[in-house]
Design a protein around this motif. Sequence first.
Motif, PDB file in Angstrom:
ATOM      1  N   UNK A  46       0.844  -1.191   0.000  1.00 57.09           N
ATOM      2  CA  UNK A  46       0.000   0.000   0.000  1.00 57.09           C
ATOM      3  C   UNK A  46       0.883   1.247   0.000  1.00 57.09           C
ATOM      4  N   UNK A  47       0.921   1.941  -1.122  1.00 58.74           N
ATOM      5  CA  UNK A  47       1.774   3.126  -1.260  1.00 58.74           C
ATOM      6  C   UNK A  47       1.384   4.238  -0.291  1.00 58.74           C
ATOM      7  N   UNK A  48       0.153   4.252   0.172  1.00 54.78           N
ATOM      8  CA  UNK A  48      -0.303   5.273   1.116  1.00 54.78           C
ATOM      9  C   UNK A  48       0.257   5.040   2.523  1.00 54.78           C
ATOM     10  N   UNK A  49       0.824   3.865   2.771  1.00 54.82           N
ATOM     11  CA  UNK A  49       1.319   3.529   4.111  1.00 54.82           C
ATOM     12  C   UNK A  49       2.846   3.491   4.172  1.00 54.82           C
ATOM     13  N   UNK A  50       3.454   4.150   3.228  1.00 52.21           N
ATOM     14  CA  UNK A  50       4.907   4.225   3.193  1.00 52.21           C
ATOM     15  C   UNK A  50       5.305   5.622   2.723  1.00 52.21           C
ATOM     16  N   UNK A  51       6.586   5.855   2.595  1.00 52.33           N
ATOM     17  CA  UNK A  51       7.094   7.106   2.044  1.00 52.33           C
ATOM     18  C   UNK A  51       7.391   6.856   0.574  1.00 52.33           C
ATOM     19  N   UNK A  52       6.752   7.610  -0.276  1.00 51.69           N
ATOM     20  CA  UNK A  52       6.905   7.474  -1.722  1.00 51.69           C
ATOM     21  C   UNK A  52       8.112   8.302  -2.166  1.00 51.69           C
ATOM     22  N   UNK A  53       9.126   7.651  -2.674  1.00 48.71           N
ATOM     23  CA  UNK A  53      10.319   8.412  -3.054  1.00 48.71           C
ATOM     24  C   UNK A  53      10.095   9.281  -4.282  1.00 48.71           C
ATOM     25  N   UNK A  54       9.013   9.040  -5.031  1.00 47.27           N
ATOM     26  CA  UNK A  54       8.667   9.985  -6.101  1.00 47.27           C
ATOM     27  C   UNK A  54       8.237  11.324  -5.510  1.00 47.27           C
TER      28      UNK A  54
END
Length: 119
Positions: A46-54
Amino acid sequence: MFVQTVALKDVKCYAFHGFYPEEQLTGNHFLTTIEVTFSPSTETEDLQKTVNYEVLNSIILAEMKATQKLLETVVKNMMDKVLNAYPFVLTASVGIRKLHPPMLGEVGHSFVELSYTKP
């Protein structure tokens, strides 16, 4: 407790930061690093539950376009945006290296870094 790290290292930009007017006219190459740590979610996809390097990259690019006199201002602005986007981070560091700053002698780079630890 697990701690996860997400980072972008040595993002190269040409920018016009500098205290002296000449630096703001000629520009220079900079390398920027942002590194954050946090407690990872059990939902690893889940990308919302991490830090997105983009997102980190877009913060770097936006702040490198906004000319400032001091790199201290640039790293503070980046840090504020990172913490606003990801209030769950435990630690964060933002560092900028100015390659071959215009001064006497052969200087590889100057360096400014700001670190944060969640209270």
